[in-house]
Design a protein around this motif. Structure first.
Motif, short mmCIF file in Angstrom:
data_model
loop_
_atom_site.label_atom_id
_atom_site.label_comp_id
_atom_site.label_asym_id
_atom_site.label_seq_id
_atom_site.Cartn_x
_atom_site.Cartn_y
_atom_site.Cartn_z
N GLN A 201 0.83 -1.20 0.00
CA GLN A 201 0.00 0.00 0.00
C GLN A 201 0.87 1.26 0.00
OE1 GLN A 201 -2.75 -0.20 3.24
NE2 GLN A 201 -3.85 -1.99 2.43
N HIS A 203 3.81 1.59 -1.18
CA HIS A 203 4.44 1.75 -2.49
C HIS A 203 3.43 2.21 -3.54
CE1 HIS A 203 7.64 1.17 -5.38
NE2 HIS A 203 6.80 0.53 -6.18
N GLU A 204 2.23 1.64 -3.49
CA GLU A 204 1.21 2.01 -4.48
C GLU A 204 0.83 3.48 -4.36
OE1 GLU A 204 -3.04 0.33 -6.22
OE2 GLU A 204 -2.43 -0.18 -4.17
N ILE A 205 0.68 3.94 -3.11
CA ILE A 205 0.25 5.33 -2.89
C ILE A 205 1.43 6.29 -3.01
CG2 ILE A 205 -0.72 6.93 -1.20
CD1 ILE A 205 -2.30 4.53 -0.08
N GLY A 206 2.49 5.97 -2.28
CA GLY A 206 3.63 6.89 -2.23
C GLY A 206 4.39 6.99 -3.53
N CYS A 207 4.48 5.89 -4.27
CA CYS A 207 5.25 5.88 -5.51
C CYS A 207 4.37 5.87 -6.74
CB CYS A 207 6.19 4.67 -5.53
SG CYS A 207 7.35 4.65 -4.15
N GLU A 208 3.05 5.95 -6.53
CA GLU A 208 2.08 5.97 -7.64
C GLU A 208 2.33 4.82 -8.61
OE1 GLU A 208 2.24 9.85 -9.38
OE2 GLU A 208 1.47 10.85 -7.59
N ALA A 209 2.51 3.65 -8.02
CA ALA A 209 2.79 2.47 -8.84
C ALA A 209 1.58 2.08 -9.66
CB ALA A 209 3.20 1.30 -7.94
N ARG A 210 1.81 1.65 -10.89
CA ARG A 210 0.73 1.25 -11.78
C ARG A 210 0.33 -0.20 -11.53
NH1 ARG A 210 2.08 4.20 -17.60
NH2 ARG A 210 2.12 6.34 -16.77
#
Length: 453
Positions: A201, A203-210
């Motif tokens: 989570q 990484h998805e939010i902080g790094c805007e992972a696709r």
């Protein structure tokens, strides 16, 4: 967005424009809107501040002698001493490292991977176990007398390796600081499954992972994280705990040192325990004066029945100043639906009902709708907290919504009509200290008009 540091319930933000919408949107939307206004969990984006000051639960450290005695037993420290003994006196490369052939022999004879050997060498050299000069490497004096200072240096050496791939997992390295802080805040540690999910989570939010990257990470991160945790256990920071991990006593000490260096609030239990026995009024005054750390209210609430704690706080707020309401509002925001009965009683209090309505609405509980005038009143109440801090001019700069512009000019005009008992004082404050001459002039004019009514 910076927090005011003076206990304001809400930063202004778009409060005046959004407050009247609370009766017509879903609970989820209300929560998002008010979270944006409160700004309590957002990092600071101002030029003068590196980030938000975080507040962590108080901890109990192991006795000093016990901590110091554990340092030599840390596998990383033990191997640094072994490497120092193995190295003895020998030449080094111009970069101050073992020559490649010696590095291969050292790794094989000491049972270390190449990656761990490099970390062990850095710790041994920086900790004085090996002395490197232009003439080569030579044994140092051994472990110093101050083992905790040495340990602090070891941990800093470890964390300084993040940028060059400390754990072998790019995601774990990217979010290692967050992971350490999160586990520090959970005394009993965290399960492995929860840690994996939390890292995903973050990484998805902080790094805007696709989506494609997230699908790949869900497959590879569990194994990567196990390897990363193995390294952190080797470094003495973590230990296994059932189906998860927790900080070792040395890990708790080290993470706290790092948090304090970063300016965060990371108190010891002994520093806040006395505040848990105060009355609500005494606690609030201690918070306003700066005597009590921002983590003290959490312990105060923890020692009480939530509904009773909320009722005691509301009683103080109902007859108190805006500054007291600000501190109390911050404490109440940390309380869950179990405090609902007390907050419903607060709807009958003239100075608190709007705050109570917002509190209920954020939690998707039935709440009175608030008008735009109510929003203005809340905005004035928030600004009025500045009347109760030592340096109002400095604190004013921390309210993002006080930047000059048409929106603030309209708010200034409405403050005098708000009916808030501190309206004139707030206008005078803006008139005397706001850096925008147009805003300051408008505030002085509005204050004169309000006084003549």
């Amino acid at each position: 967005m910076a927090n005011s540091g003076n206990g304001g319930v809400f930063d202004l933000g778009e409060l005046r424009n959004l407050i009247d919408e609370l009766g017509s949107v879903s609970g989820e939307e209300r929560e998002a809107m008010l979270a944006e206004m409160a700004g309590g969990d957002e990092p600071c984006d101002c030029d003068d501040c590196d980030g938000e000051v975080l507040s962590f639960p108080p901890v109990e450290l192991a006795p000093s002698a016990e901590l110091a005695g554990a340092v030599p037993a840390v596998p990383l420290v033990r191997d640094a001493r072994r490497l120092a003994a193995w190295t003895g006196v020998r030449p080094v490369t111009p970069e101050g490292l073992l020559p490649p052939d010696d590095a291969l022999r050292a790794a094989a004879e000491l049972g270390l991977t190449a990656g761990r050997l490099r970390l062990v060498w850095i710790v041994a050299v920086n900790g004085g176990l090996i002395r490197v000069t232009g003439a080569g490497a030579a044994p140092g004096p051994g472990l110093p007398a101050d083992l905790m200072e040495f340990w602090d240096g070891v941990v800093m050496d470890v964390l300084d390796r993040i940028d060059e791939g400390l754990t072998g997992s790019a995601v774990a390295d990217e979010h290692l600081t967050e992971m350490l802080a999160t586990i520090y805040a959970t005394t009993d540690g965290i399960t492995y499954a929860a840690l994996v999910e939390g890292m995903l989570q973050a990484h998805e939010i902080g790094c805007e992972a696709r989506a494609a990257e997230m699908r790949r990470l869900r497959e590879v991160l569990p194994a990567e994280l196990r390897a990363a945790l193995d390294l952190l256990c080797y470094c003495g920071l973590f230990e296994r705990a059932g189906d998860g991990v927790r900080l070792t006593p040395l890990g708790v000490w080290a993470v706290r040192q790092d948090l304090l260096r970063e300016g965060h609030d990371a108190p010891l239990m002994s520093e806040v325990a006395g505040f848990a026995d105060l009355s609500a009024a005494e606690l609030v005054e201690a918070m306003l004066s700066g005597e009590a750390p921002s983590s003290a209210p959490a312990l105060w609430v923890e020692r009480r029945v939530p509904e009773d704690a909320a009722r005691e706080l509301i009683k103080v707020a109902a007859s108190g100043t805006a500054g007291q309401r600000g501190v109390i509002g911050t404490i109440l925001e940390e309380m869950g639906p179990e405090a609902e009965p007390a907050m419903r009683e607060a709807l009958a209090e003239p100075a608190m009902w709007r705050h109570a309505a917002v509190w209920l609405g954020v939690r998707d509980l039935p709440a009175p709708a608030l008008s735009e005038d109510d929003g203005t009143w809340l905005a004035v109440d928030t600004l009025a907290t500045l009347l109760h801090v030592p340096d109002a001019e400095e604190a004013m700069g921390e309210f993002e919504a006080l930047e000059g512009g048409e929106e603030l000019l309209r708010l200034v005009e409405e403050i005098g009509r708000s009916g808030h008992p501190d309206a004139i004082a707030v206008l005078q404050l803006l008139g005397a200290h706001h850096p925008d001459a147009v805003i300051a002039k408008a505030a002085r004019k509005a204050a004169m008009k309000a006084r003549s009514v």
